[in-house]
Design an enzyme around this catalytic site. Structure first.
Site, mmCIF file in Angstrom:
data_model
loop_
_atom_site.group_PDB
_atom_site.id
_atom_site.type_symbol
_atom_site.label_atom_id
_atom_site.label_comp_id
_atom_site.label_asym_id
_atom_site.label_seq_id
_atom_site.Cartn_x
_atom_site.Cartn_y
_atom_site.Cartn_z
ATOM 1 N N TYR A 44 -10.239 7.874 3.065
ATOM 2 C CA TYR A 44 -7.879 8.284 2.994
ATOM 3 C C TYR A 44 -7.452 7.362 2.924
ATOM 4 O O TYR A 44 -7.332 7.319 1.477
ATOM 5 C CB TYR A 44 -7.809 9.489 3.918
ATOM 6 C CG TYR A 44 -6.471 9.549 3.705
ATOM 7 C CD1 TYR A 44 -5.697 10.272 2.571
ATOM 8 C CD2 TYR A 44 -4.959 9.476 4.517
ATOM 9 C CE1 TYR A 44 -5.039 10.757 2.068
ATOM 10 C CE2 TYR A 44 -4.078 9.453 3.868
ATOM 11 C CZ TYR A 44 -4.381 9.982 3.225
ATOM 12 O OH TYR A 44 -2.019 10.288 2.442
ATOM 13 N N LYS B 291 -6.948 6.206 -0.822
ATOM 14 C CA LYS B 291 -4.959 5.718 -1.396
ATOM 15 C C LYS B 291 -5.030 4.272 -2.251
ATOM 16 O O LYS B 291 -4.200 3.960 -2.881
ATOM 17 C CB LYS B 291 -4.139 5.917 -0.131
ATOM 18 C CG LYS B 291 -3.774 6.978 0.348
ATOM 19 C CD LYS B 291 -3.221 7.985 -0.966
ATOM 20 C CE LYS B 291 -2.524 9.722 -0.576
ATOM 21 N NZ LYS B 291 -1.682 10.233 -2.047
#
Length: 325
Positions: free
Chosen positions: A146, A150
């Site tokens: 994750y 990003k």
């Protein structure tokens, strides 16, 4: 007032932050259009919502971008505690990188002036040393798929800004709490409200959090402030808490006594490891602090809501939800 001249496209409007931001933008007089996956996902009162399907690298956003001056991009494949994908990074990249950059490229072509991207403190990393807070100039050290996705999205957006002239603003919040919060924070609030003894009394760590209303105020500032263009910001309540202090704050907000047991950190970590919960306890025991001096100095931003008031609003929200069940 934000100004009706700012026609804003908002993604993620059905989420915890997005639903509140939608109301905030509307309340400020902004002409805001929610981007939704399907027509039946239309938020209440959003007659101008646009359905485009999934946010992906091949999605056509043209119809949603007509007349838009600002995009606030919240939608993402969020952090998954027990991911079952064979390759989680591929799944995260499909939405958080490919989908984000596809939307941003089409936004630039459509003449959008500013693209506000809500990223994550996970780009910086998972923890800080005592007395050493993350800053925007630190080298990114994402530790999971994750956070990596990003980070890659941020890199692509900065390059796109340089290539097209569209202004990009990147916001990295830590844990967000407030009315409607779910997952571990909601579970902790319920445990405190029910008077359960919690073995967290010996934790003297420091963690930065951000109240929902403070994050909303900061996003609006990044939508409107000229000096926010092409900048990256960390955001928090500016008042860090130990896990024990957080429990006490929640108890005070709920009007109940805090029941804390002073279990040594090593014992907590050993027990959690045996139960396969080592990562969860690390988040409870470890430090994660962010420095918001850049937001304060460059934008003149000060969190409008205190930690105690933020916790009160969060607890009030969970009480109201339970009454309505």
């Amino acid at each position: 007032m934000i100004g009706a001249e700012l026609a804003t496209l908002l993604t993620g409007s059905s989420g915890f932050v997005g639903a509140a931001l939608l109301q905030c933008l509307r309340g400020g007089g902004c002409d805001v259009i929610p981007l939704i996956r399907t027509p039946d996902a239309r938020p209440s009162g959003s007659v101008s919502a646009v359905s485009v399907g999934e946010i992906a690298g091949t999605t056509n956003f043209a119809a949603a971008l007509v007349g838009i001056t600002t995009v606030v991009h919240l939608a993402a494949r969020v952090h998954v505690m027990h991911d079952t994908d064979v390759d989680p990074l591929v799944a995260f990249r499909a939405v958080n990188v490919d989908g984000t950059l596809n939307l941003a490229r089409q936004a630039a072509v459509a003449g959008v002036r500013r693209f506000v991207f809500v990223s994550s403190v996970k780009v910086n990393g998972e923890s800080t040393q005592s007395g050493r807070a993350f800053t925007e100039i630190d080298a990114p050290t994402p530790q999971d798929a994750y956070g990596q996705s990003k980070h890659e999205a941020e890199q692509g957006l900065r390059q796109l800004a340089a290539d097209t002239g569209m202004e990009v603003v990147i916001i990295r919040p830590p844990l967000v709490y407030g009315p409607g919060v779910k997952a571990n924070f909601a579970a902790l609030m319920r445990a405190v409200q029910r008077g359960w003894p919690l073995p967290l009394g010996a934790l003297h760590n420091q963690r930065s959090l951000v109240a929902l209303d403070n994050l909303l105020d900061f996003i609006v500032t990044c939508v409107t402030h000229p000096q926010a263009a092409n900048q990256t910001f960390l955001v928090s309540d500016r008042h860090d808490l130990s896990t024990a202090e957080l429990v006490c704050g929640l108890a005070q907000a709920a009007g109940v006594p805090a029941r804390l047991l002073p279990v040594p950190v090593w014992a907590l970590q050993a027990g959690a490891t045996l139960l396969g919960k080592g990562d969860a306890v690390q988040r409870l025991c470890g430090n994660l602090q962010v420095d918001i001096a850049k937001a304060r100095i460059l934008l003149g931003w000060v969190p409008p809501v205190s930690v105690s008031e933020g916790l009160r609003r969060a607890v009030s929200g969970i009480k109201n939800n339970e009454k309505n069940v």
